[in-house]
Write a protein that holds these residues in place. Structure first.
Motif, mmCIF file in Angstrom:
data_model
loop_
_atom_site.group_PDB
_atom_site.id
_atom_site.type_symbol
_atom_site.label_atom_id
_atom_site.label_comp_id
_atom_site.label_asym_id
_atom_site.label_seq_id
_atom_site.Cartn_x
_atom_site.Cartn_y
_atom_site.Cartn_z
ATOM 1 N N GLY A 39 0.794 -1.229 0.000
ATOM 2 C CA GLY A 39 0.000 0.000 0.000
ATOM 3 C C GLY A 39 0.822 1.272 0.000
ATOM 4 N N GLU A 40 2.137 1.163 0.118
ATOM 5 C CA GLU A 40 3.002 2.347 0.166
ATOM 6 C C GLU A 40 3.243 2.885 -1.246
ATOM 7 N N THR A 41 3.333 4.205 -1.393
ATOM 8 C CA THR A 41 3.685 4.791 -2.696
ATOM 9 C C THR A 41 5.019 5.511 -2.568
ATOM 10 N N VAL A 42 5.967 5.115 -3.415
ATOM 11 C CA VAL A 42 7.343 5.627 -3.284
ATOM 12 C C VAL A 42 7.794 6.213 -4.619
ATOM 13 N N ALA A 43 8.331 7.414 -4.555
ATOM 14 C CA ALA A 43 8.889 8.042 -5.763
ATOM 15 C C ALA A 43 10.395 7.821 -5.780
ATOM 16 N N LEU A 44 10.924 7.503 -6.970
ATOM 17 C CA LEU A 44 12.372 7.321 -7.124
ATOM 18 C C LEU A 44 12.849 8.412 -8.063
ATOM 19 N N THR A 45 13.652 9.317 -7.506
ATOM 20 C CA THR A 45 14.119 10.441 -8.334
ATOM 21 C C THR A 45 15.631 10.352 -8.507
ATOM 22 N N GLY A 46 16.140 11.205 -9.352
ATOM 23 C CA GLY A 46 17.585 11.235 -9.592
ATOM 24 C C GLY A 46 17.865 11.757 -10.979
ATOM 25 N N GLU A 47 19.126 12.184 -11.150
ATOM 26 C CA GLU A 47 19.465 12.743 -12.455
ATOM 27 C C GLU A 47 19.548 11.625 -13.499
ATOM 28 N N SER A 48 19.616 12.034 -14.781
ATOM 29 C CA SER A 48 19.703 11.052 -15.856
ATOM 30 C C SER A 48 20.959 10.208 -15.685
ATOM 31 N N GLY A 49 20.811 8.909 -15.873
ATOM 32 C CA GLY A 49 21.962 8.016 -15.768
ATOM 33 C C GLY A 49 22.278 7.609 -14.347
ATOM 34 N N SER A 50 21.424 7.987 -13.386
ATOM 35 C CA SER A 50 21.731 7.635 -11.990
ATOM 36 C C SER A 50 21.389 6.178 -11.681
ATOM 37 N N LEU A 168 3.289 -2.208 -8.108
ATOM 38 C CA LEU A 168 3.218 -1.537 -9.415
ATOM 39 C C LEU A 168 4.519 -0.767 -9.614
ATOM 40 N N LEU A 169 5.212 -1.068 -10.703
ATOM 41 C CA LEU A 169 6.449 -0.358 -11.028
ATOM 42 C C LEU A 169 6.160 0.546 -12.216
ATOM 43 N N ALA A 170 6.437 1.823 -12.071
ATOM 44 C CA ALA A 170 6.129 2.763 -13.162
ATOM 45 C C ALA A 170 7.384 3.561 -13.493
ATOM 46 N N ASP A 171 7.794 3.480 -14.735
ATOM 47 C CA ASP A 171 9.019 4.167 -15.181
ATOM 48 C C ASP A 171 8.624 5.439 -15.926
ATOM 49 N N GLU A 172 8.691 6.552 -15.225
ATOM 50 C CA GLU A 172 8.298 7.851 -15.797
ATOM 51 C C GLU A 172 6.993 7.735 -16.584
ATOM 52 N N PRO A 173 5.925 7.367 -15.933
ATOM 53 C CA PRO A 173 4.676 7.111 -16.669
ATOM 54 C C PRO A 173 4.087 8.358 -17.301
ATOM 55 N N GLY A 197 -4.874 -1.628 -3.185
ATOM 56 C CA GLY A 197 -3.956 -1.934 -2.082
ATOM 57 C C GLY A 197 -2.554 -2.253 -2.543
ATOM 58 N N ALA A 198 -2.257 -1.968 -3.803
ATOM 59 C CA ALA A 198 -0.915 -2.255 -4.327
ATOM 60 C C ALA A 198 0.083 -1.218 -3.831
ATOM 61 N N ALA A 199 1.361 -1.613 -3.777
ATOM 62 C CA ALA A 199 2.431 -0.647 -3.503
ATOM 63 C C ALA A 199 2.886 -0.092 -4.847
ATOM 64 N N LEU A 200 3.369 1.145 -4.810
ATOM 65 C CA LEU A 200 3.802 1.779 -6.071
ATOM 66 C C LEU A 200 5.233 2.263 -5.931
ATOM 67 N N LEU A 201 6.068 1.904 -6.874
ATOM 68 C CA LEU A 201 7.410 2.483 -6.961
ATOM 69 C C LEU A 201 7.478 3.168 -8.315
ATOM 70 N N MET A 202 7.584 4.519 -8.275
ATOM 71 C CA MET A 202 7.492 5.280 -9.522
ATOM 72 C C MET A 202 8.761 6.106 -9.759
ATOM 73 N N VAL A 203 9.352 5.893 -10.915
ATOM 74 C CA VAL A 203 10.511 6.708 -11.301
ATOM 75 C C VAL A 203 9.990 8.002 -11.892
ATOM 76 N N THR A 204 10.525 9.131 -11.457
ATOM 77 C CA THR A 204 10.136 10.419 -12.047
ATOM 78 C C THR A 204 11.262 11.436 -11.924
ATOM 79 N N HIS A 205 11.277 12.340 -12.866
ATOM 80 C CA HIS A 205 12.215 13.453 -12.808
ATOM 81 C C HIS A 205 11.601 14.620 -12.065
ATOM 82 N N SER A 206 10.280 14.582 -11.933
ATOM 83 C CA SER A 206 9.561 15.757 -11.447
ATOM 84 C C SER A 206 9.425 15.718 -9.926
ATOM 85 N N GLN A 207 10.015 16.722 -9.274
ATOM 86 C CA GLN A 207 9.902 16.821 -7.810
ATOM 87 C C GLN A 207 8.455 17.075 -7.426
#
Lengths: 226, 801
Positions: A39-50, A168-173, A197-207
């Motif tokens: 159930g947790e939603t987590v954003a994964l940020t970082g510069e390009s190539g990180s 749910l894994l989302a790569d810059e959706p 009730g899914a957990a979400l790990l989402m890659v994004t550039h946007s703060q």
């Protein structure tokens, strides 16, 4: 006094991934440790190539790790062969790609139910509701090439959520969408994640978008900062 | 500027060597099979010309109805001032068969008379040796090798000699052929015909025939060459499908490069010229390779072609191949023309390419609705052309137009038929995997359609031709069993030996059946007239197609004649019609019989009538009805002194005939296999080319939980399904092709119509072949998929595409 922490949905420990470089292997992920609860939603940020996309791919079992362990619901990915990892993805993980990666030969409706049917967990009432909620009902018989970018991304989200995955894994959706469409797509995704009730790990550039999730992890030079 | 741009264009091939190989090999295969067939045809035609010259058929000829002319007639004509030269013509044993022996008079032959001319190559060095006993024989290398009998004069090998024909002095030939005091024909110098009256007055039954040249032989074998040309063209078309695919793919992959070059200032005309020059260079390279390949194909096939022409048409052709400059030129021309045809669309697109045209890496493989409509309309139009050719077409050209329209129509309709079929299977499929499998298979159709069309054409041709050959074989075997009524066949050395044989057999239980014949002209074409003995074995066994109720009685009474099917069809004859025989006798046609494998018209009349009409008929050949052929043959040799070579039994004649039959169709079999191989290559190259381009479709399915191994299995299964369904569609097309071959082409080409038999076991064999070929073609791409690094698939999900 709080009780013991529940078993995490996803736990990553000592994860290292190296890719071939010009002279020697380049360490893309360096001793990554993280846990995500149901159930947790987590954003994964970082510069390009990180290494954000690579981390997502390794967690999904699309690429093997060089060191460390990834456990999903206590199941160690390293112990699984290609077929086992494919089964885990099919049954427990939903993936949303930045490029949508829909199946061009299937209609919108067939794309949405595709993974759920592969996993043998297609529930007609749920997928019908999902298609409706995603605003795709009138496009159900169309093919992906007939849709706009925003519509295609909604199909991709529907496909990922149809089997009710645990993670749910989302790569810059929203990376290919304009701001307004991106916001609308994220709203819908968070809403549906919360319902299933899914957990979400989402890659994004946007703060700004990252700020809307319950936790932010920042990846820098292959390491989780902070 | 041009050099820089050209280097940029050529760099594509460095990065895509397999595509370059596909293009060059496809064109080389197309050119090779085409020019191989052309080389065979050119070689055969050159042989016909040499044979026509050698036989003197390029000059007016005097012939007698009885088959031979007394030497005294020749002498009388020379004394009367006729410029005439005698020729003795017959067959002598050579190797496993026989060769034609021509005896000429080198002293009276005009200087430009070809047989005399060919003496220059052989006998000029020793003219006396040629004229005086034991004399010399002149033969082409291939023919000379077969002259191994001890009693023959020494052989001089000459490249100028006609194939299958041995030349000797007339006196020597008369001895060898036992024709002392007789000549077969008199060849006239053309100028003498106008000044000295009518040469036919010298002997009753003498007829003057106009020069035929090689036209007779060419007409006789036209069908065979047209058949070969059709095969060559089919292979060429299949090869061009490969080339078209490779050029189209290279264009789409280079579209961004074209756009960049245009944006950087390269004029459209220059770009078009450079691409055309690039294609032309590739065509020259592939053409050279193709010509070498064609030479290899032709050299491998020509012995069988020579056997076919000897066996089926009785036409001599040298079994060796010589290099002809015209053939090199034609091969190169066809390579360039083929490239132009295959690349014209691409060059046209480059010429009209907007500078900002977007890159569409899969556009070439995507069928839009307009293209589908155009294909459907084309298929329907060609189907109408086929119907029109069936209804109104005439001759062999009409038959082949029907075949071509039928095949092309089916090829164009194939992608539409498969799309409809896969649409249906997708709807009927249960489960996500099956649904995706059929939907994705349908989506692959446009990019595989050229290869599948090639496979369809190859399979249908194979089914059609093998049905024709097997039907022919079955009919021919049954016909041989019926037609060869005698158990033993004997050719007496001379009239005395024939009489001894008669007398000896009269005291034994065996029955002697004379097999006597004369050659002449019926309705302006060469024909044979046979005498049939009055024996119940003939009415019981002779394979009749149509007959008056009392046909055999009429023949026995000398009132009726039987004609073979080819003569009846060619001249539109029916039972009850009247027919003029050589020499002028008119008889009623009592029946029509099948006579497979015989190129000439043939008439059978009662034996007493034959002898009455043609008293000079050679009476040396007999059939014998016996229950003990081996014992009788031994007795004939031991008691009558008849040489073993003069006796043959039914079984060995059948075996020989069947061997001739098998060799005849060896060429067809070889071309069948080659065409299938080219189609297999087309599928392999298409699948390998598509392998890399398929990743964007396969990667998401893999990511969603289908393991690579399973994907690979599905990819293999898809190839098998495509080949299997193509085979199912090729089956009715192949049978339609067989029907056209049997009822239209064969009747036009040979003059006989064969019943059509079906051979399901043969279809099964071909289906297995198609599946194995498809599996082999699909195996490597599938194997590569199982070994594909995940990183390669992951690239699809990033921006690296």
């Amino acid at each position: 006094m709080s009780g013991p922490r529940p078993t995490p949905l996803l736990s990553v420990s000592g994860l290292t991934k190296r890719l071939p470089g010009a002279d020697r292997p380049v360490t893309v992920l360096d001793n990554i440790n993280l846990r995500i609860d149901a159930g947790e939603t987590v954003a994964l940020t970082g510069e390009s190539g990180s290494g954000k996309s690579t981390l997502l791919h390794v967690i999904a079992g699309l690429e093997p790790a060089d060191d460390g362990h990834i456990r999903l619901d206590g199941q160690d990915l390293a112990a699984l062969d290609d077929t086992g990892r494919a089964a885990l993805r099919r049954d427990r993980i939903g993936i949303v790609f930045q490029q949508f990666n829909l199946i061009p030969s299937l209609t919108v409706a067939q794309n949405v139910v595709f993974q759920a049917r592969l996993a043998g967990r297609n529930k007609a009432s749920w997928t019908a509701a999902l298609i409706d909620r995603l605003g795709l009902a009138e496009h159900a018989a169309k093919y992906p090439e007939d849709l706009s970018g925003g519509q295609q991304q909604r199909v991709a989200i529907g496909r990922a959520l149809a089997p009710r995955p645990a993670l749910l894994l989302a790569d810059e959706p929203t990376g290919n969408l304009d701001e307004a469409t991106g916001d609308a797509v994220l709203d819908l995704m968070l809403e549906l994640v919360s319902e299933t009730g899914a957990a979400l790990l989402m890659v994004t550039h946007s703060q700004r978008l990252a700020g809307r999730l319950s936790r932010i992890l920042h990846l820098s030079h292959g390491r989780i900062a902070g | 500027m041009r050099r820089t741009a050209l280097l940029a264009l050529l760099s594509h091939w460095r990065h895509h060597p397999f595509q370059l190989l596909t293009l060059v090999l496809g064109l080389a295969l197309a050119t090779g099979l085409w020019s191989g067939v052309q080389a065979i045809n050119a070689e055969a035609r050159a042989s016909y010309d040499r044979a026509a010259s050698a036989l003197g058929s390029d000059r007016p000829v005097l012939q007698a109805a009885t088959g031979t002319i007394p030497e005294s007639v020749y002498i009388a004509m020379r004394r009367a001032g006729w410029k005439v030269t005698p020729v003795v013509d017959g067959w002598i044993e050579a190797g496993e068969g026989s060769v034609r022996l021509l005896g000429i008079d080198a002293l009276t032959a005009p200087p430009d008379f070809a047989p005399a001319g060919s003496l220059e190559g052989g006998a000029a060095a020793d003219p006396l040796g040629f004229l005086m006993p034991p004399g010399r024989m002149i033969a082409a290398p291939d023919t000379a090798r077969r002259l191994t009998a001890k009693e023959l004069p020494p052989v001089i090998v000459s490249d100028a000699a006609a194939p299958g024909i041995v030349l000797a002095d007339i006196g020597i030939a008369q001895q060898l052929l036992r024709l002392e005091g007789q000549v077969s024909r008199l060849v006239l110098a053309e100028e003498s015909t106008a000044t000295l009256g009518n040469p036919e007055d010298f002997l009753e039954g003498l007829t003057l025939n106009a020069p035929q040249g090689s036209a007779g032989l060419q007409r006789l074998t036209d069908s065979f060459h047209l058949n070969l040309t059709a095969f060559g063209f089919l292979s060429f078309a299949v090869g061009l499908l490969i080339v078209h695919g490779a050029i189209g793919l290279a264009f789409e992959q280079r579209r961004p490069m074209f756009r960049t070059l245009r944006a950087l200032g390269l004029p459209a005309r220059t770009l078009t010229g450079l691409v055309a020059a690039e294609l032309a260079s590739l065509a020259v390279a592939a053409g050279l390779l193709g010509i070498v390949l064609g030479y290899v194909v032709a050299a491998a096939l020509i012995p069988d072609v020579a056997a076919t022409l000897r066996g089926l048409y009785g036409v001599p052709v040298e079994g060796e191949l010589s290099l002809r400059p015209a053939w090199w030129g034609a091969g190169m021309g066809i390579a360039l023309l083929g490239t132009l045809v295959a690349g014209m669309g691409t060059i046209w697109k480059i010429a009209r390419l907007p500078v900002l045209a977007p890159a569409r890496p899969r556009a070439w493989a995507r069928a839009d609705a307009r293209l589908a409509w155009a294909q459907g309309a084309g298929a329907a139009l060609l189907a109408l052309v086929a119907l029109g050719a069936r209804a109104f077409g005439e001759g062999l050209v009409g038959g082949f137009a029907l075949l071509a329209a039928l095949l092309l129509s089916a090829a164009l309709a194939l992608p539409l038929a498969l799309a409809a079929l896969f649409g249906l299977t997708a709807r009927l499929a249960r489960g996500a995997r099956a649904e995706w499998f059929w939907a994705d298979t349908r989506q692959q159709l446009p990019s595989l359609s050229l290869a599948l069309m090639a496979l369809l054409l190859a399979l249908a041709t194979n089914i059609g031709v093998s049905t024709m050959v097997y039907s022919f074989r079955l009919t021919f075997d049954g016909w041989l069993d019926q037609r060869l009524v005698s158990d033993l066949y004997v050719t007496a050395a001379d009239a005395a030996e024939a009489e001894r044989l008669r007398a000896w057999l009269a005291l034994r239980p065996e029955t002697l059946l004379p097999i006597w014949r004369v050659d002449g002209e019926i309705l302006g074409r060469p024909a044979e007239v046979y005498g049939v003995a009055d024996n119940p074995v003939y009415p019981a066994n002779w394979p009749m197609l149509e007959a008056l109720p009392d046909a055999w009685d009429r023949v026995r009474r000398g009132e009726g004649a039987l004609v073979n099917e080819q003569l009846a069809r060619r001249e539109g004859l029916n039972p009850g019609d009247r027919l003029t025989l050589p020499g002028g006798a008119v008889m009623e046609i009592a029946g029509i019989y099948s006579d497979y494998g015989n190129p000439s018209g043939q008439v059978a009349i009662g034996l007493p009538r034959l002898v009455a009409l043609y008293p000079g008929v050679e009476r040396l050949r007999f059939g014998i009805l016996t229950d003990t052929p081996r014992e009788l043959a031994r007795a004939l040799t031991e008691e009558l002194g008849i040489a073993e070579g003069q006796i043959s039994d039914q079984a060995s004649i059948k075996a020989f005939s069947r061997e001739v039959f098998e060799r005849t169709f060896a060429v067809t079999d070889a071309l069948n296999v080659l065409t299938l191989a080219v189609a297999g290559f087309a599928i392999l190259t298409s699948l390998l080319t598509l392998g890399a381009m398929r990743l964007p479709q396969l990667a998401p399915v893999w990511a969603l939980g289908l393991p690579r191994r399973q994907l690979a299995r599905l990819e293999l299964l898809r190839t098998l399904a495509l080949a299997g369904f193509t085979f199912l569609l090729a089956l009715p097309l192949g049978l339609a092709l067989a029907w056209v071959l049997l009822t239209v082409i064969n009747v036009e080409a040979f003059g006989w119509r064969l019943p059509m038999y079906l051979f399901p076991a043969e279809w099964l064999r071909l289906a297995l072949f198609a599946l194995i070929a498809a599996a082999l073609a699909g195996l490597w791409p599938a194997f590569r998929l199982t070994r594909l690094a995940p990183a390669t698939l992951l690239r699809i999900f990033s921006n690296e595409r």
